[in-house]
Scaffold this motif. Structure first.
Motif, PDB file in Angstrom:
ATOM      1  N   ARG A  16       0.837  -1.208   0.000  1.00  9.98           N
ATOM      2  CA  ARG A  16       0.000   0.000   0.000  1.00  9.98           C
ATOM      3  C   ARG A  16       0.872   1.258   0.000  1.00  9.98           C
ATOM      4  O   ARG A  16       0.558   2.244  -0.681  1.00  9.98           O
ATOM      5  CB  ARG A  16      -0.932  -0.009   1.211  1.00  9.98           C
ATOM      6  CG  ARG A  16      -1.928  -1.160   1.220  1.00  9.98           C
ATOM      7  CD  ARG A  16      -3.048  -0.951   2.217  1.00  9.98           C
ATOM      8  NE  ARG A  16      -2.578  -0.782   3.579  1.00  9.98           N
ATOM      9  CZ  ARG A  16      -2.350  -1.787   4.432  1.00  9.98           C
ATOM     10  NH1 ARG A  16      -2.519  -3.043   4.028  1.00  9.98           N
ATOM     11  NH2 ARG A  16      -1.958  -1.552   5.669  1.00  9.98           N
ATOM     12  N   VAL A  17       1.962   1.221   0.765  1.00  4.35           N
ATOM     13  CA  VAL A  17       2.866   2.377   0.813  1.00  4.35           C
ATOM     14  C   VAL A  17       3.457   2.661  -0.565  1.00  4.35           C
ATOM     15  O   VAL A  17       3.517   3.815  -1.010  1.00  4.35           O
ATOM     16  CB  VAL A  17       3.974   2.152   1.858  1.00  4.35           C
ATOM     17  CG1 VAL A  17       5.040   3.233   1.762  1.00  4.35           C
ATOM     18  CG2 VAL A  17       3.398   2.128   3.272  1.00  4.35           C
ATOM     19  N   HIS A  18       3.916   1.619  -1.267  1.00  2.00           N
ATOM     20  CA  HIS A  18       4.458   1.810  -2.611  1.00  2.00           C
ATOM     21  C   HIS A  18       3.396   2.374  -3.545  1.00  2.00           C
ATOM     22  O   HIS A  18       3.671   3.301  -4.327  1.00  2.00           O
ATOM     23  CB  HIS A  18       4.954   0.471  -3.162  1.00  2.00           C
ATOM     24  CG  HIS A  18       6.341   0.125  -2.755  1.00  2.00           C
ATOM     25  ND1 HIS A  18       7.307  -0.293  -3.650  1.00  2.00           N
ATOM     26  CD2 HIS A  18       6.948   0.118  -1.538  1.00  2.00           C
ATOM     27  CE1 HIS A  18       8.439  -0.541  -3.007  1.00  2.00           C
ATOM     28  NE2 HIS A  18       8.240  -0.313  -1.724  1.00  2.00           N
ATOM     29  N   THR A  19       2.200   1.819  -3.482  1.00  2.00           N
ATOM     30  CA  THR A  19       1.132   2.285  -4.371  1.00  2.00           C
ATOM     31  C   THR A  19       0.814   3.743  -4.129  1.00  2.00           C
ATOM     32  O   THR A  19       0.700   4.546  -5.079  1.00  2.00           O
ATOM     33  CB  THR A  19      -0.133   1.429  -4.154  1.00  2.00           C
ATOM     34  OG1 THR A  19       0.178   0.050  -4.408  1.00  2.00           O
ATOM     35  CG2 THR A  19      -1.247   1.872  -5.077  1.00  2.00           C
ATOM     36  N   GLN A  20       0.684   4.123  -2.878  1.00  2.00           N
ATOM     37  CA  GLN A  20       0.378   5.517  -2.538  1.00  2.00           C
ATOM     38  C   GLN A  20       1.529   6.441  -2.946  1.00  2.00           C
ATOM     39  O   GLN A  20       1.304   7.585  -3.361  1.00  2.00           O
ATOM     40  CB  GLN A  20       0.078   5.624  -1.045  1.00  2.00           C
ATOM     41  CG  GLN A  20      -1.250   4.982  -0.692  1.00  2.00           C
ATOM     42  CD  GLN A  20      -1.392   4.606   0.769  1.00  2.00           C
ATOM     43  OE1 GLN A  20      -2.407   4.033   1.181  1.00  2.00           O
ATOM     44  NE2 GLN A  20      -0.402   4.904   1.579  1.00  2.00           N
ATOM     45  N   ALA A  21       2.761   5.952  -2.851  1.00  3.81           N
ATOM     46  CA  ALA A  21       3.907   6.752  -3.281  1.00  3.81           C
ATOM     47  C   ALA A  21       3.840   7.026  -4.780  1.00  3.81           C
ATOM     48  O   ALA A  21       4.095   8.148  -5.236  1.00  3.81           O
ATOM     49  CB  ALA A  21       5.206   6.037  -2.918  1.00  3.81           C
ATOM     50  N   TYR A  22       3.517   5.995  -5.573  1.00  2.00           N
ATOM     51  CA  TYR A  22       3.379   6.202  -7.010  1.00  2.00           C
ATOM     52  C   TYR A  22       2.330   7.276  -7.317  1.00  2.00           C
ATOM     53  O   TYR A  22       2.527   8.128  -8.192  1.00  2.00           O
ATOM     54  CB  TYR A  22       2.974   4.906  -7.695  1.00  2.00           C
ATOM     55  CG  TYR A  22       4.077   3.889  -7.868  1.00  2.00           C
ATOM     56  CD1 TYR A  22       5.295   4.237  -8.438  1.00  2.00           C
ATOM     57  CD2 TYR A  22       3.885   2.553  -7.497  1.00  2.00           C
ATOM     58  CE1 TYR A  22       6.302   3.295  -8.624  1.00  2.00           C
ATOM     59  CE2 TYR A  22       4.880   1.599  -7.669  1.00  2.00           C
ATOM     60  CZ  TYR A  22       6.091   1.975  -8.230  1.00  2.00           C
ATOM     61  OH  TYR A  22       7.082   1.040  -8.412  1.00  2.00           O
ATOM     62  N   LEU A  23       1.218   7.225  -6.594  1.00  2.00           N
ATOM     63  CA  LEU A  23       0.143   8.179  -6.847  1.00  2.00           C
ATOM     64  C   LEU A  23       0.548   9.608  -6.503  1.00  2.00           C
ATOM     65  O   LEU A  23       0.013  10.566  -7.077  1.00  2.00           O
ATOM     66  CB  LEU A  23      -1.103   7.774  -6.054  1.00  2.00           C
ATOM     67  CG  LEU A  23      -1.793   6.487  -6.517  1.00  2.00           C
ATOM     68  CD1 LEU A  23      -2.881   6.087  -5.535  1.00  2.00           C
ATOM     69  CD2 LEU A  23      -2.373   6.660  -7.921  1.00  2.00           C
ATOM     70  N   ARG A  24       1.497   9.766  -5.591  1.00  2.00           N
ATOM     71  CA  ARG A  24       1.913  11.100  -5.162  1.00  2.00           C
ATOM     72  C   ARG A  24       3.089  11.652  -5.970  1.00  2.00           C
ATOM     73  O   ARG A  24       3.386  12.852  -5.878  1.00  2.00           O
ATOM     74  CB  ARG A  24       2.279  11.090  -3.674  1.00  2.00           C
ATOM     75  CG  ARG A  24       1.079  10.913  -2.737  1.00  2.00           C
ATOM     76  CD  ARG A  24       1.545  10.915  -1.293  1.00  2.00           C
ATOM     77  NE  ARG A  24       2.295  12.123  -0.958  1.00  2.00           N
ATOM     78  CZ  ARG A  24       3.091  12.235   0.107  1.00  2.00           C
ATOM     79  NH1 ARG A  24       3.253  11.207   0.924  1.00  2.00           N
ATOM     80  NH2 ARG A  24       3.734  13.354   0.344  1.00  2.00           N
ATOM     81  N   VAL A  25       3.759  10.818  -6.726  1.00  2.00           N
ATOM     82  CA  VAL A  25       4.934  11.285  -7.478  1.00  2.00           C
ATOM     83  C   VAL A  25       4.585  12.469  -8.364  1.00  2.00           C
ATOM     84  O   VAL A  25       5.326  13.464  -8.442  1.00  2.00           O
ATOM     85  CB  VAL A  25       5.550  10.140  -8.309  1.00  2.00           C
ATOM     86  CG1 VAL A  25       6.468  10.682  -9.404  1.00  2.00           C
ATOM     87  CG2 VAL A  25       6.330   9.199  -7.411  1.00  2.00           C
ATOM     88  N   ARG A  26       3.467  12.400  -9.046  1.00  2.00           N
ATOM     89  CA  ARG A  26       3.103  13.461  -9.989  1.00  2.00           C
ATOM     90  C   ARG A  26       2.910  14.804  -9.281  1.00  2.00           C
ATOM     91  O   ARG A  26       3.076  15.857  -9.904  1.00  2.00           O
ATOM     92  CB  ARG A  26       1.843  13.071 -10.756  1.00  2.00           C
ATOM     93  CG  ARG A  26       0.569  13.021  -9.929  1.00  2.00           C
ATOM     94  CD  ARG A  26      -0.590  12.407 -10.690  1.00  2.00           C
ATOM     95  NE  ARG A  26      -0.384  10.983 -10.911  1.00  2.00           N
ATOM     96  CZ  ARG A  26      -1.222  10.220 -11.597  1.00  2.00           C
ATOM     97  NH1 ARG A  26      -2.287  10.759 -12.169  1.00  2.00           N
ATOM     98  NH2 ARG A  26      -0.997   8.930 -11.733  1.00  2.00           N
ATOM     99  N   GLN A  27       2.574  14.771  -7.990  1.00  2.00           N
ATOM    100  CA  GLN A  27       2.380  16.015  -7.233  1.00  2.00           C
ATOM    101  C   GLN A  27       3.711  16.659  -6.866  1.00  2.00           C
ATOM    102  O   GLN A  27       3.858  17.885  -6.915  1.00  2.00           O
ATOM    103  CB  GLN A  27       1.579  15.728  -5.959  1.00  2.00           C
ATOM    104  CG  GLN A  27       0.208  15.133  -6.209  1.00  2.00           C
ATOM    105  CD  GLN A  27      -0.409  14.588  -4.938  1.00  2.00           C
ATOM    106  OE1 GLN A  27      -0.010  14.946  -3.834  1.00  2.00           O
ATOM    107  NE2 GLN A  27      -1.397  13.713  -5.083  1.00  2.00           N
TER     108      GLN A  27
END
Length: 361
Positions: A16-27
């Motif tokens: 879950r941490v990796h997935t959430q990190a991917y989602l935040r990269v663009r920000q």
């Protein structure tokens, strides 16, 4: 490259941490390609499907082998239990994919060496990415506290302090390796090498199992659930300590425990030199103490500027994983490693094996 298709294998906490990190990269890193969530796999019934619905993965599977032939997948996060790292990592590396793989990259240095392929491999040594740690590294490299004489690195946690914590794979040697050595010790050894240089010798070491029996889990477990079954023997270590000598001659004490009652994620270090000292506590992540005085991380320290505009604004553990995700994607774009690599994981595993050997394991 506008987007990079990613897959995540293993959807426990770290997945879950990796997935959430991917989602935040663009920000935080708008110049990088967007991580596109292609597929998620987990063998726990319904977990992958639920993750796909929650986070927006295009597909889900209960068997990670189903992802090997998906041409949309360029990069893979391996966040499954440690004993699966070698098989999954070798398969995806051999297929040409780039890997972001959690430490300790299998159960041994040989497991890590088996992961061979043309792609980039980034390893989850996240604590080195704290901006205050990066400031400490710069100070040490510049001789800011003189010649380093001795240091202490501690990784104390109480996640397994409850005697009724379920005997999951973490407590079995065949699936969890050497226990706390691979779990927390890998981070400690990486920080020593990152800050002080190569480890030349393991001078002395000791290990212990303080809770010798635990109950079997009552079913599929997440994180650190309580057990409900019969008691079984714990097979790997709860605690270790070692005395190391690094290339510059400094002596370093490393200690880690997963059963340190009252110590919740008490991770950090104290480094002494001929002209001063530095210390850091993960629980005050943005603060470095230099000769007892606080120095706050700010723009110019590591990746801090991607998150905050001024010094002293708190960052989080999840922010460190966003930094990892960004460095992983940057490595893919540049074709050159940014951050910890497979070589770092192999060397950490070699040192941990020496520690276990010194302790008579």
């Amino acid at each position: 490259m506008d987007a990079i298709g990613v897959a995540v294998i293993g959807l426990g906490w770290m997945g879950r941490v990796h997935t959430q990190a991917y989602l935040r990269v663009r920000q935080h890193y708008p110049a990088l390609p967007v991580p596109e969530l292609i597929a998620v796999a987990d063998d726990v019934p319904d977990r992958a499907a639920q993750a796909a619905a929650r986070y927006g993965f295009a597909t889900s599977a209960t068997d990670w082998h189903a992802l090997l032939d998906d041409p949309r997948i360029v990069a893979v996060s391996i966040t499954a239990p440690n004993f699966l790292h070698r098989e999954i990592g070798a398969a995806f590396a051999g297929s040409g994919r780039h890997l972001w793989i959690e430490k300790p990259v299998g159960l041994s240095a040989d497991d890590a060496r088996a992961i061979v392929g043309p792609g980039q491999v980034s390893v989850g040594f996240n604590y080195r990415h704290a901006p205050a740690v990066q400031r400490a590294r710069a100070i040490l490299a510049a001789g800011g506290i003189g010649a380093v004489t001795h240091a202490r690195f501690r990784f104390f946690s109480d996640y397994a302090a409850a005697p009724d914590a379920a005997l999951t794979w973490r407590f079995e040697r065949a699936r969890g390796g050497d226990g706390v050595l691979g779990d927390l010790g890998a981070h400690a050894v990486d920080l020593v090498r990152h800050l002080l240089g190569e480890i030349d010798e393991v001078v002395a070491a000791d290990t212990a199992i303080f809770i010798p029996r635990r109950p079997e889990p009552g079913g599929a477990t997440t994180d650190h659930a309580r057990g409900a079954g019969p008691l079984r023997e714990v097979e790997n270590d709860d605690w270790f300590a070692a005395l190391l000598r690094v290339a510059g001659g400094a002596r370093v004490v490393v200690e880690a425990s997963r059963v340190a009652t009252g110590e919740q994620n008490h991770y950090g270090f104290a480094v002494h030199g001929t002209e001063g000292m530095l210390s850091w506590d993960f629980r005050r992540m943005g603060e470095l103490l230099m000769n007892g005085e606080p120095v706050f991380a700010g723009p110019g320290d590591g990746e801090y500027a991607a998150f905050q505009p001024g010094a002293g604004i708190a960052m989080s553990y999840d922010d460190l994983k966003v930094i990892e995700a960004a460095l992983f994607l940057r490595s893919i774009v540049d074709g050159a490693s940014h951050g910890p690599t497979l070589a770092d994981a192999i060397r950490a595993a070699e040192v941990l094996a020496e520690i276990a050997g010194r302790a008579g394991k």
